[in-house]
Design an enzyme around this catalytic site. Sequence first.
Site, PDB file in Angstrom:
ATOM      1  N   SER A  56      43.894  44.237  35.107  1.00 23.93           N
ATOM      2  CA  SER A  56      43.010  45.370  34.800  1.00 23.93           C
ATOM      3  C   SER A  56      43.731  46.700  34.984  1.00 23.93           C
ATOM      4  CB  SER A  56      41.775  45.359  35.690  1.00 23.93           C
ATOM      5  OG  SER A  56      40.923  44.326  35.302  1.00 23.93           O
TER       6      SER A  56
ATOM      7  N   ASP B  38      43.514  43.164  41.112  1.00 28.61           N
ATOM      8  CA  ASP B  38      43.668  42.696  39.733  1.00 28.61           C
ATOM      9  C   ASP B  38      44.710  43.509  38.947  1.00 28.61           C
ATOM     10  OD1 ASP B  38      43.337  41.829  37.166  1.00 28.61           O
ATOM     11  OD2 ASP B  38      41.188  42.219  37.066  1.00 28.61           O
TER      12      ASP B  38
ATOM     13  N   TYR C 272      34.844  37.217  30.261  1.00 29.67           N
ATOM     14  CA  TYR C 272      35.785  37.138  29.144  1.00 29.67           C
ATOM     15  C   TYR C 272      35.086  36.724  27.855  1.00 29.67           C
ATOM     16  CZ  TYR C 272      39.953  37.252  32.108  1.00 29.67           C
ATOM     17  OH  TYR C 272      40.948  37.625  32.960  1.00 29.67           O
TER      18      TYR C 272
ATOM     19  N   ARG D 174      39.109  37.047  38.197  1.00 32.15           N
ATOM     20  CA  ARG D 174      38.605  38.370  37.822  1.00 32.15           C
ATOM     21  C   ARG D 174      37.161  38.522  38.296  1.00 32.15           C
ATOM     22  NH1 ARG D 174      41.294  40.212  32.477  1.00 32.15           N
ATOM     23  NH2 ARG D 174      41.488  42.102  33.692  1.00 32.15           N
TER      24      ARG D 174
ATOM     25  N   GLN E 186      38.670  42.513  42.565  1.00 31.54           N
ATOM     26  CA  GLN E 186      38.926  43.597  41.610  1.00 31.54           C
ATOM     27  C   GLN E 186      40.075  44.521  42.035  1.00 31.54           C
ATOM     28  OE1 GLN E 186      35.158  45.255  40.747  1.00 31.54           O
ATOM     29  NE2 GLN E 186      35.654  45.609  38.603  1.00 31.54           N
TER      30      GLN E 186
END
Length: 357
Positions: free
Chosen positions: A129, A126, A224, A118, A123
């Site tokens: 997400s 991903d 995270y 991540r 991005q």
Amino acid sequence: MKIGFLKEVKDTRVAISPLVVLKYEKIGIEIVVEKGAGQSSGIDDNDFQKNATILSKEKVIQSSDIIISVNSESITPISLFKGKIVVSNFSGESNKDELIQNLKTNKVTAYDLSLIPRTTIAQSMDILSSMAGLAGYKAVIKSAELLPRMFPMIITAAGSIKPAKVVVLGAGVAGLQAIATAKRLGAIVQASDPRQAAREEVLSLGGKFIEVEGAIEDKSSGGYAVTQSKEYLDKQKEEVSKRIESSDVVITTAQVFGRKAPVLVSKELVSKMKRGSVIVDLASSSGGNCELTVDSKITDYNGVKIVGNSFLASELSHDSSNLFSNNVFNFLNHIIKDGKMINENDDSILSSCNVIK
Ligand code: NAD
């Protein structure tokens, strides 16, 4: 290079959309799609026009160098995939170890999209997400449907209606989308998250941040949250409980990477909630944030409806298929250069996803 896309066994999504087929065409990749693959997301075989070949499952697998599916349940029967490369999401797999062992035995190389790091560079690939954002939106819509009240404040000749109160636990990708959606519908929204970065994001969406001191943060955790101390969780419980008792809707999304989700809403707290209130638990597949959550079910406890569903994105199959298709394209565009797959040892994104090591 030929890439094949499967029809899902249990999911309503598909990993290829007609618009994304054109992107593959531009980089010289041929696409084959299993017959009926897009049906559940409103995509007809004809929508792919001449840009993709529609074949049976067996033929898709036989003719492709890489085979893609939304979920690893579709990698069946494994014997058909002997020696092939598969790319899928293995995170929902109940018998993951057994599946991986079977893939190894059949010399299948497998990449798990849910393991894409991540990081900023990854991005656009991903899937976690992109699917979380849709799930956060759908969680609010689902709660609004089940709630016997309106979300916005309304003043009429027959009297006025107060705005609904929504509490969101976990202000990550799903939580922030839930906050934005509930605000747009006119609710009063409060949220809790141990990450300080989440505080600013909640405020910028017009939500109120439930302040709890003493959260543990770890810069090396890649954005995270990390497991919190008992002291923090006790304080958080106290602050959050007061709000939940008087709320109409609770959306829970709290997760700690690689661990069981923290239990933030106890049975005792649910019993203090107003009848008719709704809890939507998006962490349900990893144990749930509510003690009473039953995964993949809507249950009722003393008049409080509890929705346990971590796969709400698949209920928005059109948009989730489009975003998923883009994620997959961005991943493949990264790992295929001049018609060949790059060397895994030279690329941290690709090597992080290999589940057959
Ligand atoms: P997630 O699904 O792992 O967790 C959801 C949320 O739960 C997180 O915000 C987490 O802080 C929160 N949480 C954990 N314990 C909690 C507790 N006890 N109480 C309340 N909330 C709790 O996380 P996510 O939404 O996928 O991502 C979280 C963050 O990671 C993002 O907001 C972002 O900063 C970062 N991220 C970065 C990228 C990237 O750069 N490519 C991609 C995804 C996420």
